[in-house]
Design an enzyme around this catalytic site. Structure first.
Site, PDB file in Angstrom:
ATOM      1  CB  SER A 127     -11.230   0.307  -0.301  1.00  0.00           C
ATOM      2  OG  SER A 127     -12.624  -0.531  -0.517  1.00  0.00           O
ATOM      3  CG  ASP A 245     -12.347  -5.500  -6.410  1.00  0.00           C
ATOM      4  OD1 ASP A 245     -12.938  -6.337  -5.521  1.00  0.00           O
ATOM      5  OD2 ASP A 245     -12.049  -4.266  -6.119  1.00  0.00           O
ATOM      6  CG  HIS A 298     -10.953  -4.822  -2.843  1.00  0.00           C
ATOM      7  ND1 HIS A 298     -11.388  -3.822  -3.688  1.00  0.00           N
ATOM      8  CD2 HIS A 298     -11.186  -4.093  -1.537  1.00  0.00           C
ATOM      9  CE1 HIS A 298     -11.609  -2.460  -2.926  1.00  0.00           C
ATOM     10  NE2 HIS A 298     -11.460  -3.003  -1.614  1.00  0.00           N
TER      11      HIS A 298
END
Length: 331
Positions: A127, A245, A298
């Site tokens: 991330s 995501d 995610h």
């Protein structure tokens, strides 16, 4: 995001690498040259930078390090931390000056007795840790990174971040600030997600006030040539996005795509690529820029995906990933 995986930790201490000073911007050897590093089968160290709301000591992150060592036994795994306290390290993913945070990591890696003497390191960012590691490559790159792998990162910024669980008040407070006065100097120096916020409908404010992303993407009129040189020096820059995501908005930011409403502009159609502001075109032309997808939301990562990446792109210094043309047609 905290990595949604729980595995036992079987990290081992890595064997020491030879004390050979690395050139911070160019570590590739020519095919005709030979050195002790070319014949050494010791895996390069791996640097891991976690994401928003995570900490260097989290079980999920430690299990990623265990997978690195499983794939390439003897790998020294270094977990980036902004504080030795796990609680403070987590807080620093929400609050802090990213420019100062990257500078600290530059200092820490350059002072590490093994990392600083390795011919290179490999790096994986989860991330926001992905664009922060890219900032490390662009701004200092000592020890130099050979392969940079990012998962669900925000390379072209965010317009929203649906990041918080119902009981995570630290996260909720940060998100409330993000949607407030994003471009104030106070917020740009203190709220981490604000420093990679980028709204295509308000680029003037972004270019004027962004503390971090506008700089490392070289989007302002004055370009930093070192940034492009350092990215182009990578052997591989591998960018994974998550197919489903819903946390990172837009998810295509992980591939540097510009998303404005329903209009999507791929990286290779953007000036950042065509004018080679940060070295992506040069890296692409030598086969080192790779666009990959993985299933799930995610940070829902499978062991197979991680092991595949670590097998292909990490390992001994003399290892070279296969250069095929497949990725060139993925966008």
């Amino acid at each position: 995001m905290a990595i949604l995986r729980k595995l036992p930790v079987f990290l081992t201490l890595a064997s020491a690498l030879r004390p050979i000073l690395a050139n911070p911007t160019s570590f590739h050897r020519s095919a005709s040259s030979s050195s002790p590093d070319d014949e050494d089968d010791t895996p390069l160290p791996v640097v891991i930078w976690h994401g928003l709301g995570d900490t260097f000591s989290a079980d999920g992150l430690q299990s990623v390090g265990a997978l690195v060592e499983k794939v390439n036994p003897g790998t020294l795994v270094y977990y980036v931390r902004l504080d030795e306290s796990p609680s403070n390290d987590r807080t620093a993913t929400f609050y802090g000056n990213v420019t100062e945070q990257v500078a600290k990591v530059c200092e820490d890696l350059a002072a590490h007795p093994i990392l600083s003497t390795a011919p290179a390191v490999d790096a994986v960012g989860f991330s926001q840790g992905g664009q922060f590691l890219r900032g490390y490559v662009e701004r200092c790159n000592f020890p130099p990174v050979r392969s940079l792998v990012t998962f669900g990162s925000q390379h072209n910024g965010i317009v929203d971040y649906k990041a918080c669980s119902a009981a995570d008040w630290l996260c909720k407070g940060a998100m409330a600030l993000l949607h407030g006065n994003t471009w104030s100097s106070w917020l740009q120096g203190r709220l981490v997600p604000a420093q990679y916020f980028r709204d295509p409908d308000d680029l003037d404010s972004y270019l004027e006030h962004s503390n971090f992303l506008a700089d490392i993407n070289n989007e302002r009129a004055t370009k930093n040539e070192t940034y492009a040189k350092n990215i182009a020096s990578l052997e591989n820059f591998v960018m994974y996005i998550f197919e489903d995501d819903t946390t990172v908005v837009p998810k295509e930011t992980g591939w540097f795509e510009e998303v404005n409403g329903t209009e999507v502009t791929p990286l290779r159609a953007r000036p950042i690529y065509s004018e080679d502001w940060i070295g992506l075109r040069a890296l692409d032309r030598k086969g080192g820029l790779k666009f990959k997808t993985t299933s799930g939301d995610h940070m829902q990562l499978s062991d197979d995906t991680l092991e595949g990446a670590f097998t292909e792109f990490f390992g001994p210094f003399n290892k070279r990933a296969v250069k095929d043309g497949q990725e060139l047609g993925e966008l």
